[in-house]
Design a protein around this motif. Sequence first.
Motif, short mmCIF file in Angstrom:
data_model
loop_
_atom_site.label_atom_id
_atom_site.label_comp_id
_atom_site.label_asym_id
_atom_site.label_seq_id
_atom_site.Cartn_x
_atom_site.Cartn_y
_atom_site.Cartn_z
N ALA A 744 -1.05 20.40 -33.99
CA ALA A 744 -1.71 19.64 -35.06
C ALA A 744 -2.29 20.65 -36.04
O ALA A 744 -2.76 21.72 -35.65
N SER A 745 -2.24 20.30 -37.31
CA SER A 745 -2.78 21.20 -38.34
C SER A 745 -3.56 20.36 -39.35
O SER A 745 -3.23 19.20 -39.61
N ILE A 746 -4.58 20.99 -39.93
CA ILE A 746 -5.42 20.32 -40.92
C ILE A 746 -6.04 21.38 -41.81
O ILE A 746 -6.25 22.53 -41.39
N SER A 747 -6.30 21.00 -43.07
CA SER A 747 -6.95 21.90 -44.03
C SER A 747 -8.32 21.33 -44.35
O SER A 747 -8.45 20.15 -44.70
N LEU A 748 -9.35 22.16 -44.21
CA LEU A 748 -10.73 21.74 -44.46
C LEU A 748 -11.41 22.76 -45.36
O LEU A 748 -11.13 23.96 -45.28
N TYR A 749 -12.30 22.24 -46.23
CA TYR A 749 -13.19 23.12 -46.98
C TYR A 749 -14.32 23.56 -46.07
O TYR A 749 -14.68 22.88 -45.11
N HIS A 750 -14.90 24.69 -46.40
CA HIS A 750 -16.03 25.18 -45.63
C HIS A 750 -17.13 24.13 -45.61
O HIS A 750 -17.53 23.63 -46.66
N GLY A 751 -17.56 23.79 -44.39
CA GLY A 751 -18.61 22.80 -44.26
C GLY A 751 -18.09 21.39 -44.11
O GLY A 751 -18.86 20.48 -43.84
N GLU A 752 -16.78 21.17 -44.24
CA GLU A 752 -16.21 19.83 -44.13
C GLU A 752 -15.93 19.51 -42.67
O GLU A 752 -15.60 20.38 -41.88
N SER A 753 -16.02 18.25 -42.30
CA SER A 753 -15.76 17.77 -40.95
C SER A 753 -14.64 16.75 -40.97
O SER A 753 -14.42 16.06 -41.98
N ALA A 754 -13.92 16.65 -39.85
CA ALA A 754 -12.84 15.66 -39.70
C ALA A 754 -12.70 15.35 -38.22
O ALA A 754 -13.29 16.02 -37.35
N HIS A 755 -11.93 14.33 -37.89
CA HIS A 755 -11.68 13.99 -36.49
C HIS A 755 -10.18 13.79 -36.29
O HIS A 755 -9.46 13.40 -37.20
N CYS A 756 -9.75 14.07 -35.06
CA CYS A 756 -8.35 13.94 -34.68
C CYS A 756 -8.28 13.05 -33.44
O CYS A 756 -8.98 13.29 -32.45
N THR A 757 -7.44 12.04 -33.50
CA THR A 757 -7.27 11.13 -32.36
C THR A 757 -6.09 11.64 -31.51
O THR A 757 -4.96 11.69 -31.99
N VAL A 758 -6.39 12.02 -30.29
CA VAL A 758 -5.38 12.50 -29.35
C VAL A 758 -5.04 11.36 -28.40
O VAL A 758 -5.91 10.85 -27.69
N THR A 759 -3.77 10.94 -28.41
CA THR A 759 -3.31 9.84 -27.55
C THR A 759 -2.63 10.42 -26.31
O THR A 759 -1.70 11.21 -26.41
N LEU A 760 -3.12 10.01 -25.14
CA LEU A 760 -2.59 10.49 -23.86
C LEU A 760 -1.89 9.33 -23.17
O LEU A 760 -2.52 8.30 -22.88
#
Length: 1184
Positions: A744-760
Amino acid sequence: MRSSVSYILSSSTSEPNMSHPDYEQYSHDHAALLVLVRHIGSQLNPNTFLKFFDRISKVSKVKITDSTGQVRSILIRYVKAYPVENNDWGDFQTHRRLLGLISLGKYDSQQELNEVCRVHESLKVKYNTTLFDSTCILFGLTKETTPEPEGSIDSTSETTLETFTTPSNFKTRALFYDETSPCVDLETQLNEFINSLFWVLESKRLERSREKLERVSLLLAPFEKKDFVGLDMESRNNKKRCTGRMTKHLGDLCLQAGLLAESLAYYTQAAETLKSVNDWLWLGAAYEGLSAASALVLYPEMQRHVPLQRNASLQEGSPRKSSQTPSISTVANRKLVANTLAPEDISKRYREAIIHYSKYQNAGIIETEASFKAARIAVEQNHALQAASFLQNVVYINLALSEQEKIQRFETLADLYTQIGFQRKAALCLRLAATRYVSPQNPAPNWSRCYTLMLQCLPGHHLSLDPVEMRASNQGWPALQIQLLQELVVAARRTGHSALATRHMTFLLQTMWPHLSPTEQKELAVQLQSLSAQCEGSPVPLVLDSGLVVPPANLTDIPICAAFTPKDLQPHLRPRRIESLKEDIGPFLFTPIHFGGGSLERKQNKENSKMDFLWVENEVCEVHLKLVNPLPFEQKVSNMRLLTAGVVFESVPETVVLPPDVPTSVTLSGWARESGELELSGYSTHALGVKSNCRLRHMPPTSNFPPFYKVEVVPSLPILQVTTSLPQSASFSNFHDDNIVTSASISLYHGESAHCTVTLTNTGQVPIEMLEVEVNSILDPCLQNQVFKWDNDEVQQQLPIQPNESITVTLYLHAVANFLAPNMPVSPSIPHEMSSGVFSSMSASLPPGSSLPSRFNSSFRSSNSGQSSIAGGLTALFQQQPTSSSIEGQLRLRYSGSAGLEADYCRICSVFFMIEMMPSLHVTNWDVLPAETSTQFYLVLDVANLTSHEMELQYTPTKTMLIEGQESCRVPIPVDRCPLSKLSGLYEEESKEFDGKSNVDVNEICSEHITDLVNLRWSVLSTDSEGVASLKGISLTSSMLDIVRMSPLDWEVKVNGGVVKAQEEVTCEAGDCLELEMSIENSLEEAINQLTLSVQFYQDYENGTTNYKMETRLAMAGAPKKTLPSLEPKVKINHECNVIFFMPGLYKLDIQCCAPESNIDSGANLVQMGHVWRFTPSISIHVL
């Protein structure tokens, strides 16, 4: 041994000749009464006849008491057929006379009974010249009444009375039995029959012995009758000839009558007489009789059927006995019987007899039989080479024999050669006999017998029907072995055993493959295909009618296996041992002793065969093979499966088409249906129409395969399939693991937050009962916990995961960065790389001679020149386009369930995360200013927008600001001063020696205080990105610290009795007297020593210039300074003074307390030498 005068004394070939040799004769047969046992009629079952023949044959020695009371041992030899021509030689050797006849027949009617009797009578007529007595054994129906059959000489003792009667002309003793009855008196009747033969023989002997030797007639061999026509029989030589021959004849009769001593004497006397007249034929017979009688004395227990033994030794003493020394009983018998030859003389006399026989063409069969008898005596004496010499003489005798007689001769030779250990010659004779069975001259070819003999001659050619034994021995002559095996295939096919033909051809290709030329390999492979089309080859033993078991043959070289490699599971599917706490099992004891010999070799073998990986129950297991087709044409190999042992294994059949001489990779797979140790022993194939089990231990030694491979199979484990809500990464840079299943890859600015849903998703067959989640990266654990976060309790609540069910795990991602100027030191908790190469590049990008203003000596109240330097640094900062940085991490999932969990096994899979971090905003400079109240201060920041988009900055809960891309701005942020409660720990610590630690600690505490209170929330409007910039790691100077932290002294200032409030301006007129009252309270928990309170007035012209020379502008009444020896905790002191202003203007009052440099006894870390605390803000006095 054959004489050069072989034919000198022989008559023409038209003379009578013995054309039916008896190869089964022993020397003991010279003393036996010859009895013919014939099967007559068509009703009697052949098997019944054979059963009774075996029973009759057991009565081979009968004790008879003669008229003088002497007990004689009479030997009897039974034969199933006897030619009349051989009966004519009875005068030459009396044991060739047929003396008795026993016939066996069955009847169901009177007509059949009459026919059986007629056949019996015809046999009597056929042999009437020599026959002494006969008996007929008849099998019929049993009745209750028993009329005595007419014409019968005797009747049975059984109550088997027939209603049928024998013909009146039937003059033979008849024995009536029921075929199913035990015939209890059969042996008694046979004894009586032998007795009758003996007494007739005894009477003949006595009659001959009473004749005067001078008047006896000349005894002749059948072919000699013409030679003596017209000769003077009264001559001296002829009289001696007659006497010698009659003496020899008496010796024969005495030998048959059980008189060994008398026969030896007669033979010795006859030999001397015949030798004097050169009667070679009868001299040979006399020598043979002498040798036979001596052998009967020395070897009375010589057996007719000697068990075959394999022995390749050619030395004498090897075939049957451990020693050739005569036994004690043999020597005693020789001493008791006169004229007995010594063991070594027996062979000499036999050799001389054979030489004499060889002089007569018509005595060829006599010579042949004598050679066989001499060979058997040599075998009994354990003289292998002597026996071989006699047998070799048989080969050189040229006889006009039928094909069946030639076959019997070769079979007899093979039997004797086998007894003396001459395996190769025995095999040659058996092979010749086999070819005679199917020769064109044979009117009734017998392929079955040919095949049987071919099998028997295999050991002599170092061939074994077991391919494993054959390849292990690697002996013999390949060209001869190949030819013999091809003949064996033909014989099996012509016999009608297609399965055997296919088996032997498979055996030929398996064992002789290295010795075949490419052309032969191709031709034999095509032949095998043709044979297998009639009967498919299978890897099971074949049992012949004779009971012989033909082991299975496998095509291990078609195709050739160049590699056999069990494969490990994919990395994320490999079972891992769950680490547990080590149990205390006592001290470790080291010993260099290896118990048992060859431990190193066993360890090496174990390492070679025991695989260092694990397979899982009910999951696909694979073995990679590399096959080479050695044939010049394309070959199809079907039904390829793995051969296993140990746990139950279900193999998947595979089919592959192999081009010629090109290595082809094949993968064989299957499922282990239970846990335990699995043994991979090879693979099965179906090629050229033959099913083969190709086991590794049977492969050629050049393959270097171990006998088997062992793989441990662990109990069933679940299988986890992982997907994420983020796009996959294009590549893995330097943080790669074999367990990674997705990315998985994502681009974030410094200080930015995000979430990733991992399906098992559990795609296995057992539930997931254990699931552990962790993140691995090269980051510091503290920083890693800021970048990657998840709720482990939420994960555990979703367990267990049943098969084909899914759960989700939310992973929170945050782009942590250092937002402060790059040339300033950062907090030790932020690693250098997280101050981001971005910042380092920005610092390095500034032009020489220009740098960001130092926060230690800069102030926003500075001159314009200072501001221009900041602007220049920012220009260089924006001109340099910063590059983004990235963080790589790995989400590791360790899971297990069901029986696999109970066995402490689990699996590990990973998700690769790549976070690209782009710069957002940057704090290039900062300062602190006193606020309007003593509880706050202003934090003034220079903030630069490093993005190319417009950014909205929220620096207080109610205040925002827009910053253009690549622009900067200055924002004041009111912040509460750091309370003394946060610094109380420092005040409580005592240190006798000052080491500078207090400044660092105070700086850290105040820096954290600012970090906690100040959050710069930003949002990029065009991309909907938002985040928070942290001031973590901000560093403060000493002067800044005085403003940021609360003073340890509580101030209260009154002017003219009124308390002065913050930002409040005092107004008076020139000449007025102002009364100043100041109170100070120590808020610390310890005393402050040598504290000096001072009061000072000054004027600030607000142009950077201050004037402290107030002597002409005001006058003070009272002490401007006051020294306090000690200020105890929670103690308040007061100080008063008055002031009169002479001139109007704006004045400011600076009230401060300082600890002098001599104050070195203070234990408070905060109270340092020369420290000054001011009352802030300064009091403004406007004088009118």
